[in-house]
Motif scaffolding. Structure first.
Motif, PDB file in Angstrom:
ATOM      1  N   UNK A 131       0.824  -1.203   0.000  1.00  0.00           N
ATOM      2  CA  UNK A 131       0.000   0.000   0.000  1.00  0.00           C
ATOM      3  C   UNK A 131       0.860   1.256   0.000  1.00  0.00           C
ATOM      4  N   UNK A 132       1.944   1.248   0.746  1.00  0.00           N
ATOM      5  CA  UNK A 132       2.863   2.392   0.762  1.00  0.00           C
ATOM      6  C   UNK A 132       3.490   2.619  -0.611  1.00  0.00           C
ATOM      7  N   UNK A 133       3.892   1.548  -1.267  1.00  0.00           N
ATOM      8  CA  UNK A 133       4.490   1.657  -2.608  1.00  0.00           C
ATOM      9  C   UNK A 133       3.457   2.165  -3.609  1.00  0.00           C
ATOM     10  N   UNK A 134       2.227   1.632  -3.548  1.00  0.00           N
ATOM     11  CA  UNK A 134       1.184   2.096  -4.460  1.00  0.00           C
ATOM     12  C   UNK A 134       0.827   3.558  -4.209  1.00  0.00           C
ATOM     13  N   UNK A 135       0.828   3.988  -2.969  1.00  0.00           N
ATOM     14  CA  UNK A 135       0.570   5.392  -2.650  1.00  0.00           C
ATOM     15  C   UNK A 135       1.641   6.282  -3.277  1.00  0.00           C
ATOM     16  N   UNK A 136       2.890   5.871  -3.142  1.00  0.00           N
ATOM     17  CA  UNK A 136       3.995   6.640  -3.713  1.00  0.00           C
ATOM     18  C   UNK A 136       3.884   6.687  -5.232  1.00  0.00           C
ATOM     19  N   UNK A 137       3.571   5.580  -5.860  1.00  0.00           N
ATOM     20  CA  UNK A 137       3.402   5.561  -7.319  1.00  0.00           C
ATOM     21  C   UNK A 137       2.245   6.447  -7.764  1.00  0.00           C
ATOM     22  N   UNK A 138       1.159   6.426  -7.020  1.00  0.00           N
ATOM     23  CA  UNK A 138       0.016   7.278  -7.336  1.00  0.00           C
ATOM     24  C   UNK A 138       0.387   8.746  -7.206  1.00  0.00           C
ATOM     25  N   UNK A 139       1.116   9.073  -6.170  1.00  0.00           N
ATOM     26  CA  UNK A 139       1.551  10.454  -5.961  1.00  0.00           C
ATOM     27  C   UNK A 139       2.458  10.921  -7.100  1.00  0.00           C
TER      28      UNK A 139
END
Length: 190
Positions: A146-154
């Motif tokens: 989830x942290x990695x996906x949040x960073x990618x989304x950002x």
């Protein structure tokens, strides 16, 4: 083999109940030796669980694949062992209820039953603990993903508009009347 050796030693003693008593005492000795030999197995699983739990707490989602597999296999082994030992408890209860077995031996058999119940409860507890550890590892992994996906989304949110404008304004437009390069937005009055 250790349980057989233990019973042999009891039979070789000069003044043992197993040697001079009836077959009830021999039965008690065999069952007692078997249950006593199960204790170290339970202790090994307990130690293994403590080590893996400590390791999971230290590294979280970075637990090695080998360690994760070890947790899964341990749960399966504990459930199998519990399943295999459960009938022995039924046999003990039947022997305790048997009228042909002496009262003294019955008390000793009840003690073995208590030890067996305790052992089965421990094995069930260890299986639940290993399942909880697996779920905890999955939780760590999900949180990391989830942290990695949040960073990618950002990153995507920040760079897509800039990429759009770069792509749009980087295009070569030609004025159809004059044949010279032109910007469409400037022609519209912007």
């Amino acid at each position: 083999m250790a349980s057989v050796e233990r019973v042999k030693r009891l039979l070789q003693k000069r003044h043992s109940l197993q040697r001079y008593g009836n077959s009830d005492w021999l039965l008690y000795s065999i069952l007692d030796a078997i249950v006593d030999n199960l204790r170290p197995i339970s202790n090994i699983y307990e130690t293994k669980l403590k080590l893996l739990s400590k390791r999971l707490l230290e590294v979280g989602h970075r637990l090695s694949t080998r360690e994760v597999k070890e947790i899964i296999v341990m749960k399966r082994d504990l459930e199998w062992l519990h399943h295999e030992l459960r009938p022995m408890l039924i046999v003990l209860r039947h022997l305790i209820a048997e009228k042909n077995i002496g009262v003294e031996v019955t008390h000793y058999l009840q003690d073995i039953e208590d030890h067996m119940n305790l052992l089965l409860d421990e094995l069930s507890s260890y299986a639940r603990e290993s399942e909880a550890m697996r779920e905890e590892f999955n939780s760590y992994s999900d949180r990391r993903m989830n942290d990695v996906l949040y960073l990618l989304t950002l990153v995507t949110t920040l760079f897509v508009p800039a990429q759009f404008f770069t792509g749009y304004f980087g295009m070569n437009f030609v004025d159809s009347d004059t044949g010279e390069p032109a910007l469409i937005l400037l022609n519209l009055g912007w």
